[in-house]
Motif scaffolding. Structure first.
Motif, PDB file in Angstrom:
ATOM      1  N   ASN A  76     -31.234 -37.283   6.210  1.00 13.88           N
ATOM      2  CA  ASN A  76     -30.045 -37.762   6.909  1.00 13.88           C
ATOM      3  C   ASN A  76     -30.401 -38.864   7.897  1.00 13.88           C
ATOM      4  OD1 ASN A  76     -29.284 -34.366   6.916  1.00 13.88           O
ATOM      5  ND2 ASN A  76     -28.136 -35.839   5.708  1.00 13.88           N
ATOM      6  N   VAL A  77     -31.523 -38.731   8.570  1.00 18.29           N
ATOM      7  CA  VAL A  77     -31.977 -39.767   9.504  1.00 18.29           C
ATOM      8  C   VAL A  77     -32.310 -41.046   8.731  1.00 18.29           C
ATOM      9  CG1 VAL A  77     -33.711 -40.415  11.227  1.00 18.29           C
ATOM     10  CG2 VAL A  77     -32.798 -38.089  11.204  1.00 18.29           C
ATOM     11  N   ALA A  78     -32.950 -40.907   7.566  1.00 15.35           N
ATOM     12  CA  ALA A  78     -33.256 -42.073   6.736  1.00 15.35           C
ATOM     13  C   ALA A  78     -31.967 -42.775   6.297  1.00 15.35           C
ATOM     14  CB  ALA A  78     -34.078 -41.661   5.523  1.00 15.35           C
ATOM     15  N   SER A  79     -30.964 -42.002   5.952  1.00 13.91           N
ATOM     16  CA  SER A  79     -29.665 -42.590   5.575  1.00 13.91           C
ATOM     17  C   SER A  79     -29.042 -43.329   6.751  1.00 13.91           C
ATOM     18  CB  SER A  79     -28.713 -41.506   5.075  1.00 13.91           C
ATOM     19  OG  SER A  79     -29.207 -40.916   3.918  1.00 13.91           O
ATOM     20  N   TYR A  80     -29.162 -42.746   7.940  1.00 12.88           N
ATOM     21  CA  TYR A  80     -28.646 -43.389   9.150  1.00 12.88           C
ATOM     22  C   TYR A  80     -29.356 -44.723   9.378  1.00 12.88           C
ATOM     23  CZ  TYR A  80     -27.334 -44.076  14.023  1.00 12.88           C
ATOM     24  OH  TYR A  80     -26.840 -44.601  15.188  1.00 12.88           O
ATOM     25  N   LEU A  81     -30.673 -44.738   9.235  1.00 11.11           N
ATOM     26  CA  LEU A  81     -31.428 -45.981   9.412  1.00 11.11           C
ATOM     27  C   LEU A  81     -31.019 -47.021   8.378  1.00 11.11           C
ATOM     28  CD1 LEU A  81     -35.046 -44.628  10.080  1.00 11.11           C
ATOM     29  CD2 LEU A  81     -33.414 -45.527  11.756  1.00 11.11           C
ATOM     30  N   TYR A  82     -30.861 -46.576   7.134  1.00 11.92           N
ATOM     31  CA  TYR A  82     -30.477 -47.493   6.062  1.00 11.92           C
ATOM     32  C   TYR A  82     -29.096 -48.095   6.327  1.00 11.92           C
ATOM     33  CZ  TYR A  82     -29.383 -49.247   1.421  1.00 11.92           C
ATOM     34  OH  TYR A  82     -29.012 -50.049   0.371  1.00 11.92           O
ATOM     35  N   ARG A  83     -28.155 -47.230   6.737  1.00  8.97           N
ATOM     36  CA  ARG A  83     -26.811 -47.731   7.032  1.00  8.97           C
ATOM     37  C   ARG A  83     -26.829 -48.724   8.188  1.00  8.97           C
ATOM     38  NH1 ARG A  83     -24.107 -43.611   9.384  1.00  8.97           N
ATOM     39  NH2 ARG A  83     -23.905 -44.729  11.314  1.00  8.97           N
ATOM     40  N   THR A  84     -27.616 -48.434   9.205  1.00  8.75           N
ATOM     41  CA  THR A  84     -27.711 -49.336  10.349  1.00  8.75           C
ATOM     42  C   THR A  84     -28.333 -50.664   9.927  1.00  8.75           C
ATOM     43  OG1 THR A  84     -27.923 -47.423  11.810  1.00  8.75           O
ATOM     44  CG2 THR A  84     -28.548 -49.558  12.715  1.00  8.75           C
ATOM     45  N   GLN A  85     -29.354 -50.616   9.083  1.00  6.71           N
ATOM     46  CA  GLN A  85     -29.967 -51.851   8.573  1.00  6.71           C
ATOM     47  C   GLN A  85     -28.941 -52.692   7.813  1.00  6.71           C
ATOM     48  OE1 GLN A  85     -32.620 -53.261   9.297  1.00  6.71           O
ATOM     49  NE2 GLN A  85     -34.391 -51.935   9.291  1.00  6.71           N
ATOM     50  N   ARG A  86     -28.128 -52.050   7.001  1.00  8.02           N
ATOM     51  CA  ARG A  86     -27.106 -52.778   6.234  1.00  8.02           C
ATOM     52  C   ARG A  86     -26.070 -53.390   7.153  1.00  8.02           C
ATOM     53  NH1 ARG A  86     -24.776 -50.206   1.157  1.00  8.02           N
ATOM     54  NH2 ARG A  86     -24.387 -52.398   0.763  1.00  8.02           N
ATOM     55  N   GLN A 112     -29.806 -56.659   7.412  1.00 10.45           N
ATOM     56  CA  GLN A 112     -31.250 -56.751   7.201  1.00 10.45           C
ATOM     57  C   GLN A 112     -31.655 -55.859   6.044  1.00 10.45           C
ATOM     58  OE1 GLN A 112     -32.754 -55.323  10.920  1.00 10.45           O
ATOM     59  NE2 GLN A 112     -32.371 -57.250  11.999  1.00 10.45           N
ATOM     60  N   PRO A 113     -32.690 -56.244   5.319  1.00  2.16           N
ATOM     61  CA  PRO A 113     -33.194 -55.349   4.281  1.00  2.16           C
ATOM     62  C   PRO A 113     -33.967 -54.200   4.933  1.00  2.16           C
ATOM     63  CG  PRO A 113     -34.563 -57.295   4.424  1.00  2.16           C
ATOM     64  CD  PRO A 113     -33.403 -57.510   5.367  1.00  2.16           C
ATOM     65  N   ALA A 114     -33.973 -53.072   4.285  1.00  2.00           N
ATOM     66  CA  ALA A 114     -34.701 -51.918   4.814  1.00  2.00           C
ATOM     67  C   ALA A 114     -36.193 -52.145   4.631  1.00  2.00           C
ATOM     68  CB  ALA A 114     -34.273 -50.648   4.102  1.00  2.00           C
ATOM     69  N   PRO A 115     -36.975 -52.020   5.698  1.00  2.00           N
ATOM     70  CA  PRO A 115     -38.417 -52.208   5.565  1.00  2.00           C
ATOM     71  C   PRO A 115     -39.064 -51.063   4.789  1.00  2.00           C
ATOM     72  CG  PRO A 115     -37.852 -51.620   7.823  1.00  2.00           C
ATOM     73  CD  PRO A 115     -36.566 -51.776   7.072  1.00  2.00           C
ATOM     74  N   PRO A 116     -40.252 -51.267   4.271  1.00  2.00           N
ATOM     75  CA  PRO A 116     -40.889 -50.230   3.460  1.00  2.00           C
ATOM     76  C   PRO A 116     -41.257 -48.975   4.244  1.00  2.00           C
ATOM     77  CG  PRO A 116     -42.384 -52.065   3.835  1.00  2.00           C
ATOM     78  CD  PRO A 116     -41.043 -52.481   4.366  1.00  2.00           C
ATOM     79  N   ARG A 117     -41.234 -49.023   5.552  1.00  2.00           N
ATOM     80  CA  ARG A 117     -41.618 -47.857   6.356  1.00  2.00           C
ATOM     81  C   ARG A 117     -40.422 -47.002   6.768  1.00  2.00           C
ATOM     82  NH1 ARG A 117     -41.601 -52.472   9.316  1.00  2.00           N
ATOM     83  NH2 ARG A 117     -40.614 -52.382  11.349  1.00  2.00           N
ATOM     84  N   SER A 118     -39.324 -47.141   6.099  1.00  2.00           N
ATOM     85  CA  SER A 118     -38.105 -46.420   6.470  1.00  2.00           C
ATOM     86  C   SER A 118     -38.272 -44.902   6.411  1.00  2.00           C
ATOM     87  CB  SER A 118     -36.942 -46.817   5.564  1.00  2.00           C
ATOM     88  OG  SER A 118     -36.652 -48.169   5.719  1.00  2.00           O
ATOM     89  N   ARG A 119     -38.837 -44.403   5.343  1.00  2.00           N
ATOM     90  CA  ARG A 119     -38.961 -42.957   5.177  1.00  2.00           C
ATOM     91  C   ARG A 119     -39.874 -42.348   6.237  1.00  2.00           C
ATOM     92  NH1 ARG A 119     -36.695 -38.342   3.329  1.00  2.00           N
ATOM     93  NH2 ARG A 119     -38.268 -36.962   2.526  1.00  2.00           N
TER      94      ARG A 119
END
Length: 151
Positions: A61-71, A75-82
Motif C-alpha cells: 500500500n505504501v508503494a502504491s502511495y509512492l507510485y501515485r504521488t510520483q504520477r 515523474q517516473p517511478a525510480p527503481p528503488r520504489s519497492r
C-alpha cells in the motif's frame, strides 16, 4: 511517562521520537526534494504514510502511495520504489509498536476480557431468525461456554 525510551539512546525509536521526521527525510531523498524548502509537503506525506500504516496498510500500500504521488508529480517511478516503501513501512511500524508498548506498560490499555458469549452463539444471534436461533440453542451443537473457558 516513557518506560521504554531514553534520551541518551542511539536511535530515534529508543529515544521515543516521532516517526514523521524520519519518514520526511526518506521521502526527501526519494522524491529528490530538499527538506529545507519542501518541509510542509514532506510533512504532509510523512503523516499520510504513518496514517496508512496505522490503519493497517502494508508496504505494498505504501508503494502504491509512492507510485501515485510520483504520477501526480509527472515523474517516473525510480527503481528503488519497492525498497523505499519497505523502509517507510518499517519506520512507521516501529514507532507504532513502540508507542503501543509504552501505553501497555503505563496501564493505558486494559487487558482483553473474555466475552460472555461464544462466537458461535454471537454469530447465530445476529444471522438467524428467531425460530432458527431457538432451534440452534436447543441443539447439541450449541455450547454456552465463553471462548476463554473452552481453551
Amino acid at each position: 511517562m516513557a518506560i521504554l525510551s531514553s534520551a541518551k539512546a542511539d536511535n530515534w525509536v529508543d529515544r521515543g521520537e516521532a516517526a514523521e521526521p524520519v519518514l520526511a527525510r526518506i521521502l526527501a531523498h526519494y522524491f529528490e526534494r530538499p527538506a529545507a524548502t519542501d518541509g510542509p509537503w514532506l510533512s504532509a506525506h510523512a503523516a499520510a504514510i504513518r496514517g496508512l500504516v496505522e490503519a493497517g496498510g502494508t508496504e505494498v500500500n505504501v508503494a502504491s502511495y509512492l507510485y501515485r504521488t510520483q504520477r501526480e508529480l509527472g515523474q517516473p517511478a525510480p527503481p528503488r520504489s519497492r525498497i523505499t516503501a519497505i523502509a517507510l513501512w518499517h519506520v512507521a511500524k516501529a514507532a507504532l509498536v513502540r508507542d503501543f508498548a509504552e501505553r501497555v506498560l503505563c496501564g493505558e490499555v486494559p487487558p482483553p476480557l473474555a466475552t460472555p458469549d461464544s462466537l458461535s452463539h454471537w454469530l447465530a444471534a445476529r444471522l438467524l431468525t428467531a425460530e432458527e436461533l431457538e432451534a440452534f440453542e436447543n441443539s447439541d451443537e450449541h455450547e454456552r461456554k465463553p471462548y476463554a473457558d473452552g481453551l
